[in-house]
Design an enzyme around this catalytic site. Sequence first.
Site, PDB file in Angstrom:
ATOM      1  N   ASP A 591       0.812  -1.218   0.000  1.00 37.27           N
ATOM      2  CA  ASP A 591       0.000   0.000   0.000  1.00 37.27           C
ATOM      3  C   ASP A 591       0.842   1.262   0.000  1.00 37.27           C
ATOM      4  O   ASP A 591       0.338   2.355  -0.233  1.00 37.27           O
ATOM      5  CB  ASP A 591      -0.869   0.047   1.262  1.00 37.27           C
ATOM      6  CG  ASP A 591      -2.053  -0.892   1.177  1.00 37.27           C
ATOM      7  OD1 ASP A 591      -2.494  -1.193   0.067  1.00 37.27           O
ATOM      8  OD2 ASP A 591      -2.531  -1.312   2.241  1.00 37.27           O
TER       9      ASP A 591
HETATM   10  C1  GLC Z   1      -1.073  -3.918   5.624  1.00 34.55           C
HETATM   11  C2  GLC Z   1      -2.360  -4.030   4.849  1.00 34.55           C
HETATM   12  C3  GLC Z   1      -2.229  -4.826   3.605  1.00 34.55           C
HETATM   13  C4  GLC Z   1      -1.045  -4.388   2.837  1.00 34.55           C
HETATM   14  C5  GLC Z   1       0.205  -4.360   3.676  1.00 34.55           C
HETATM   15  C6  GLC Z   1       1.379  -3.799   2.951  1.00 34.55           C
HETATM   16  O1  GLC Z   1      -0.800  -5.125   6.265  1.00 34.55           O
HETATM   17  O2  GLC Z   1      -3.360  -4.623   5.629  1.00 34.55           O
HETATM   18  O3  GLC Z   1      -3.393  -4.719   2.831  1.00 34.55           O
HETATM   19  O4  GLC Z   1      -0.919  -5.243   1.760  1.00 34.55           O
HETATM   20  O5  GLC Z   1       0.000  -3.580   4.812  1.00 34.55           O
HETATM   21  O6  GLC Z   1       1.280  -2.442   2.749  1.00 34.55           O
HETATM   22  C1  GLC Z   2      -0.333   2.372   5.935  1.00 35.11           C
HETATM   23  C2  GLC Z   2       0.509   1.227   6.416  1.00 35.11           C
HETATM   24  C3  GLC Z   2       0.262  -0.022   5.623  1.00 35.11           C
HETATM   25  C4  GLC Z   2      -1.189  -0.301   5.495  1.00 35.11           C
HETATM   26  C5  GLC Z   2      -1.949   0.930   5.013  1.00 35.11           C
HETATM   27  C6  GLC Z   2      -3.416   0.632   4.998  1.00 35.11           C
HETATM   28  O1  GLC Z   2       0.073   2.794   4.699  1.00 35.11           O
HETATM   29  O2  GLC Z   2       1.869   1.519   6.382  1.00 35.11           O
HETATM   30  O3  GLC Z   2       0.912  -1.098   6.234  1.00 35.11           O
HETATM   31  O4  GLC Z   2      -1.405  -1.337   4.617  1.00 35.11           O
HETATM   32  O5  GLC Z   2      -1.689   2.017   5.833  1.00 35.11           O
HETATM   33  O6  GLC Z   2      -4.236   1.708   4.900  1.00 35.11           O
END
Ligand code: GLC
Ligand code: GLC
Length: 939
Positions: A591
Site C-alpha cells: 500500500d
Molecule cells: C497492511 C495491509 C495490507 C497491505 C500491507 C502492505 O498489512 O493490511 O493490505 O498489503 O500492509 O502495505
Molecule cells: C499504511 C501502512 C500499511 C497499510 C496501510 C493501509 O500505509 O503503512 O501497512 O497497509 O496504511 O491503509
Amino acid sequence: MKTFGYFDDKNREYVITDPATPFPWINYLGNEDFFGLISNTGGGYDFYKDAKFRRITRYRYNGVPMDAGGRYFYIREEAPLSPPEGGTIDPSAKTIEAPSGAVGGAPACIWSPGWKPCKTALDSYECRHGMNYTRITGSKNGVEASVLFFVPLKTWAEVQKLTLTNKSGETKRLKLFSFTEWCLWNAATDMENFQRNWSTGEVEIEKAPLSPPEGGTIDPSASKTIEAPSGAVGGATTIYHKTEYKERRNHYAYYALTNAEAQGFDTDRESFIGLYSDFSNPQCVMAGKPSNSVAHGWSPIASHYVEVELQPGESKDFIFVLGYAENEQEKKFETQASLSSPEGKAPLSSPEGDTIDPSASKTIEAPSGAVGGALLTSLGSLDRTIINKEKAHAVIARFSTVEAVDAAFEELCQMWDGLLSKFTVESGNERLDRMVNIWNQYQCMITFCFSRSASFFESGVGRGMGFRDSNQDLVGFVHQIPSRARQRIIDIASTQFPDGGCYHQYQPLTKRGNNDIGGGFNDDPCWLIFGTVAYIKETGDFSILDEMVPFDNQPGTEVTLFEHLRISFDHVVNNLGPHALPLIGRADWNDCLNLNCFSWDPNESFQTTENNSEGSKAESLMIAGLFVLTGKQYVELCRELGKRSDGAAAYAKANGEGSDGAAAYTEEADRAQGCIDAMVEVVKKHGWDGEWYLRAYDFYGNKIGSKECEEGKIFIESQGFCTMAGIGLEDGMVDKALDSCKKYLDCEHGMVLNNPAFTRYYVEMGEISSYPAGYKENAGIFCHNNPWVIIGETVARRGNDAWEHYTKICPAWIKDQQLHKVEPYVYCQMVAGKDAAKPGEGKNSWLTGTAAWNWLTVTQYILGIRPTFDGLEIDPCIPSTLTEYKVHRVLRDAEFEIMVKNPDGKESGVTSITLDGKTVERDRAIPATPGKHTVEVIM
Ligand code: GLC
Ligand code: GLC
C-alpha cells in the site's frame, strides 16, 4: 534473559506471570458477532460486529499510562479497627496489626485481580490467554480473585465469572466494585464530538428482588432465576446503556450481576471516579461506598457494588454479563401489557423486603425491579423511553447460575477442540507443534474475524474488511469452518465492479464498499481467485461457482461467481503497461509504494489522495508474479470444470441449451494459459535485473528495485511472488533471486522488505519513503512477505533454507521477549529491520496476513500436506534434520493419519507412498474417500 510468561501447550494457553509486560499482551473473546479485546490486565473493549459503528465499551488508544480502561474489578478490604484474635497492638504507632497483615485503622487495602488499574502489589498474579477466553487470577492478603472472561457461543454478551476464595484462616469482609465504561456507539465520534456527546448519555437501572414478588413466578428449569413480573431475573442488578435509543437506534447494552444481590451501583463516571481521580483510585472505591449515581449525559458507566463475606476456605462466584441486544422497531419500548404489575400498577413505596436507598432518591425499587423513572411508565403513561428488556432478560436468565456458565464455557472449549483437530502434527519439535496445532490456527481465526480492523494497533475506526486482506485471511481459516469462508467469498465478490476492479475495503456491518478509499488497487482482483480456489480445494464444493453474485451490491446485476473470477483474471490482462507488465494502479500489495500519487501535501493521506494513474507507465512485478501464480490456479480450475460433468452442466445452464460446457472451459483454460505464458516471457525479458527480479517501473518508466537505483535496490515482494510462481526456474532465476534475498534482505530477525532502506522522501514513490529507515514498509521485516520467499524456497526444493527463514519470524522461537515487546504467541505485522534504531522490536501484533501465509507455508509447503481438487497431495520440503513426523488431517469426509519418514535426511522428494497399506503413485493426489485412512510416505 527476562521472560514474562510461558506456553502451556496441554491447556492451549499462554501463561503470563508478570503483569508488567513490555506492551499489553492481549487476547480476543468471541468468534462470531460479539467480540472483545482483552489485555493481560483486563484492559480493552467490546463491540458488536463492527468496531467502529457498534463499539460497546469505551477505550482510549495511546493513553498515558498505556492500556487504561477495560473491565475492572476493585476489591476493598477494610483494616479491622480492633485487634482481632491473634493480632497485637503496636503501642508506638497507633496501628493494630491484623493477622492478615492489614494495619488497623489504616487505609483499607484496595486491589485488582489483574494488578491494574489499582497496581497494588499482588501476592500472586497469573493471566492465562486461551482459545477465545482469558483467565486472570490475582491474590492479596489471603484472598484470591480469579476472573474468567469469555463470550459464549452464539451469544451477544461477554460473561465474566469472578471467583473469590478466602485462603486465609479468618473471616474476610470485602467490598467488590465492578466497572466498565460505555462507548456512545460510534467509536469515532465518541472521541471527538463532545459538544453533543456530553449531553446525550442515558441509562436505566434495574434491580429485581431475590424472592418471588407477588404475581411473580419461579422458573423451575433454572433454579436461581425467579421471574419478576416485568421479566427481570430475580436477584440480578442490571445497568442498561441506552444513549440515542429513543431516536434512531434500536440497540442497547447492559451490564448485569446475575447471581447475587448488589448493594449499590454507579452509572455516572464523575460520581464514581471523581474529576480529579483516575481508574486506579476511584473516589467511590476510596470511600468504600457507591454513590448510586444515575447518569444524565457526560460519561455513562456501569459499576456494581457488592458486599461479600467469606469464611476461611470459602469461595463465592459472581457472574457478570456484559451484553448487547437489538429490538425490532415495533418492540423497542416497554409496553403497558408487559409492565402490568400484579395489581396493574407498581407501588410507589418500597415493597416489603426491599429498601429505598436514601442516597439515590430517584431509585425506588418496585417489586418488578423497575427503578425511578421507570415507575412513571409502570404507572401507565406510555412515554417512549423505557427499553423493552426481554432479550437482555433472556440472556441474564441463561447465565444466572455457575452451572450454566461452566457449561457454556465447556461448549466453547469443545468447539475449539473440534476446530483444532482438523490438522495436527507431531514432529518431536515442540515449537513447531505448538505453532501448527494451536497458535497459528488460532490467529488465523482471529484475522478471519477482524481483518485489519481492531487490535491494540488498529483502532477499529479505520479500515473495515480489506478485499485482498480478507481473501488471504480465509486461506488460513477455510479448513476450520468452510461455510463461513464461503459466505465471506460471496460478500467480498459482491463489492467487485463489472470490469473486475473492486472496492479496496468494505464495512462488516453493511457489507458495502467503502467510498472513502474506493478502488484501483490492481492486485486486488487476483486475490479473489486465490481465496476461491483455496475454498474449493478444501471443500470440493464447486457449487459456489454457480452462486449469483452482484456487482457493487446492486440487485439485478448478478452474474455467477465463476464469471467474477474470469473478470478478475482479465482485469490484469486488460490493464497492461508499456512493457506488457501489469499496471500498478493506486498500489499493489504494498500500500505504501505509491507510484501514481506525487503527494507534497502533509494533510492528505497517501491511501486516499488523488490517483494519477491516467497516462502512467507504472507497472508492478509483484502483480506479475501474483498473476502467474493465481492465473495457474484459474487455469487448473477451468480444466477441472471441463472434466467434471457438473461443471459442464452448470455452464450449459448458464449459457443455453446446446452449449458445450466442457469445450468452453477447455478453451478458456487455453486462452488463460496463453496470457500466463506471455507474462512469464515478459517478466524474464523486462523484469529481471541480473541477480533478482525488479520491483516495478515508476510513472515515467524508470526502474524500481534495481542495482541501478541509489536506494531500494532489491525488494522482497517480487522475489516472493516470482519465485512462488516459478518464473525462470529452469533458467536459474529462482535460485539466484532466493540467494539475493539471503544476501541482501535477511538478518537475525527475518528478511527486510527492501534494501538499502530509503533515507529521504521520494515523491515518485510515496509513503514507502516516508517511514524512517527500518520501519514498516521501508525496510522493516514485514512478516507477511517472508513466507512468500519461504514458499519460493520450497519451489527451489531448498528445505533447510525454507526452515531457517521460517523459524526466524516464528513467535515460538522468539528469544528476547523484552526486545520483541509484543505478544510472543502470535505473529506481528512488522519487526524493526536491520536499518532501524532497535532491530528486532515488534509492532502491529495479531492482525496481519502473516498468520494465513505462514499457515499455508508450514502446512502445505514445508510439511507438504496440500489439498487439491481431488484430494491430498504430499510433498514435504523440510530441514534435513527432521527424520519423521506424523500429521492428522481431516479433509472433507476423509480422515488421514499421515506418517512421513525421512531416513536419509533429505530436504525434499518422495520415494514411495502407501495408502491403507497399498502402494500408490507418487504424483497422484490421494483421493478424499470418506472414512479413516493411513498414509505412509518415505522420502
Ligand atoms: C497492511 C495491509 C495490507 C497491505 C500491507 C502492505 O498489512 O493490511 O493490505 O498489503 O500492509 O502495505
Ligand atoms: C499504511 C501502512 C500499511 C497499510 C496501510 C493501509 O500505509 O503503512 O501497512 O497497509 O496504511 O491503509
